[in-house]
Design a protein around this motif. Sequence first.
Motif, mmCIF file in Angstrom:
data_model
loop_
_atom_site.group_PDB
_atom_site.id
_atom_site.type_symbol
_atom_site.label_atom_id
_atom_site.label_comp_id
_atom_site.label_asym_id
_atom_site.label_seq_id
_atom_site.Cartn_x
_atom_site.Cartn_y
_atom_site.Cartn_z
ATOM 1 N N SER A 129 23.507 -35.086 -0.520
ATOM 2 C CA SER A 129 22.372 -35.982 -0.752
ATOM 3 C C SER A 129 21.201 -35.255 -1.407
ATOM 4 N N HIS A 130 21.216 -33.917 -1.413
ATOM 5 C CA HIS A 130 20.140 -33.142 -2.039
ATOM 6 C C HIS A 130 20.315 -32.997 -3.550
ATOM 7 N N LEU A 131 21.449 -33.392 -4.066
ATOM 8 C CA LEU A 131 21.716 -33.181 -5.502
ATOM 9 C C LEU A 131 20.693 -33.817 -6.434
ATOM 10 N N PRO A 132 20.200 -35.028 -6.171
ATOM 11 C CA PRO A 132 19.253 -35.617 -7.129
ATOM 12 C C PRO A 132 18.040 -34.740 -7.424
ATOM 13 N N VAL A 172 16.943 -28.377 -11.937
ATOM 14 C CA VAL A 172 17.164 -26.926 -11.916
ATOM 15 C C VAL A 172 18.573 -26.594 -12.394
ATOM 16 N N LEU A 173 19.550 -27.388 -11.983
ATOM 17 C CA LEU A 173 20.930 -27.130 -12.398
ATOM 18 C C LEU A 173 21.107 -27.343 -13.901
ATOM 19 N N GLU A 174 20.368 -28.295 -14.471
ATOM 20 C CA GLU A 174 20.409 -28.488 -15.926
ATOM 21 C C GLU A 174 19.849 -27.259 -16.635
ATOM 22 N N GLN A 175 18.744 -26.722 -16.145
ATOM 23 C CA GLN A 175 18.170 -25.512 -16.728
ATOM 24 C C GLN A 175 19.127 -24.337 -16.604
ATOM 25 N N PHE A 176 19.782 -24.238 -15.447
ATOM 26 C CA PHE A 176 20.754 -23.164 -15.229
ATOM 27 C C PHE A 176 21.891 -23.251 -16.246
ATOM 28 N N ILE A 212 16.718 -39.934 9.490
ATOM 29 C CA ILE A 212 17.294 -39.758 8.150
ATOM 30 C C ILE A 212 16.221 -39.201 7.217
ATOM 31 N N PRO A 213 16.578 -38.253 6.343
ATOM 32 C CA PRO A 213 15.595 -37.707 5.399
ATOM 33 C C PRO A 213 14.878 -38.814 4.632
ATOM 34 N N ALA A 214 13.559 -38.686 4.532
ATOM 35 C CA ALA A 214 12.745 -39.741 3.922
ATOM 36 C C ALA A 214 13.143 -40.015 2.484
ATOM 37 N N PHE A 215 13.582 -38.972 1.749
ATOM 38 C CA PHE A 215 13.901 -39.191 0.337
ATOM 39 C C PHE A 215 15.125 -40.072 0.140
ATOM 40 N N LEU A 216 15.895 -40.302 1.206
ATOM 41 C CA LEU A 216 17.090 -41.136 1.091
ATOM 42 C C LEU A 216 16.828 -42.615 1.385
ATOM 43 N N ILE A 217 15.679 -42.923 1.967
ATOM 44 C CA ILE A 217 15.508 -44.298 2.447
ATOM 45 C C ILE A 217 14.480 -45.109 1.660
ATOM 46 N N HIS A 218 13.950 -44.558 0.568
ATOM 47 C CA HIS A 218 12.964 -45.316 -0.208
ATOM 48 C C HIS A 218 13.544 -46.648 -0.690
#
Length: 290
Positions: A103-106, A111-115, A237-243
């Motif tokens: 769930s942290h991928l978004p 950063v992964l694109e820059q890598f 649940i992590p807040a970034f997942l429930i918006h």
Amino acid sequence: MNPSLEQLKILLAAAETGSFSAAARKIGKAQSVVSTAIANLEIDLALTLFDRSSRYPQLTQAGSRMVKEAEILLAQSERLQAVAGELAAGIESRLTLAIDDDSHLPWLGAVLEQFANRYPMVELELLFPLMEDVTELLVTGRAQLGICYQREHPQREIVTYSLTEVAMPLVVSPSHPLARKPLLREVDLQGSRQLMVTGRREGSERQRFRLSAQVWWVEGDLGVLELVKRGLGWAAIPAFLIHQPLARNEVVKLKSDFISGQALTLELQWHRARPLGLAGCWLKAALQAL
């Protein structure tokens, strides 16, 4: 005679495990080697480090102080080796990043694109273990970098860097009985099914935030969220997942009279003594900056 780093490592292992036999198993040596190393260290330092009068050796006051000093010396030694290794290393051909839940991928995507643009030839492996499994991959060398929530009992070999605080609101579906209560008491949550993230290990981390007598264990926050939306229990649940689920009225936040502002620290982790190559150093720095 000056104590060797090997003796100091054996001292720490004995202090951490609580017995010479357990220390021997941890470091892969015979118990006699551990006992002899401790005895020689005591002679070299002219100190009694362990009280051996009971079944299990107990650190003396002097032993406890020496353990703290040994931790500092070993950390400095391991840092020296890691820095030297990083200076000598070129661009590695393969790099493994272990992330507690996909769930942290978004938010990691940029950063992964820059890598990918900077190191197009490096083979990047993304693993999604949970909880203690992230640290285990770093300890064994299976992964070079890890991202996970702060552990209750951190390991000395692992360096941690705080990335951010992640709010963990309590949520249920609008149809759940708890959603109709204006202010929850602890007994309300204890009497209702709790949905919890779990790894594949039995340990203290698994039980850390348990309140309810009835729990369903789910491997991943996205799975927990799906079961919450179906009214099968309450969860943090992590807040970034429930918006979006909040906006669509698929879940609602719970208000409690005994929990407020619950949050977990998200950390970047790496092994103190294992050097990173150029690509790993860049990714570590990019994540720290993020």
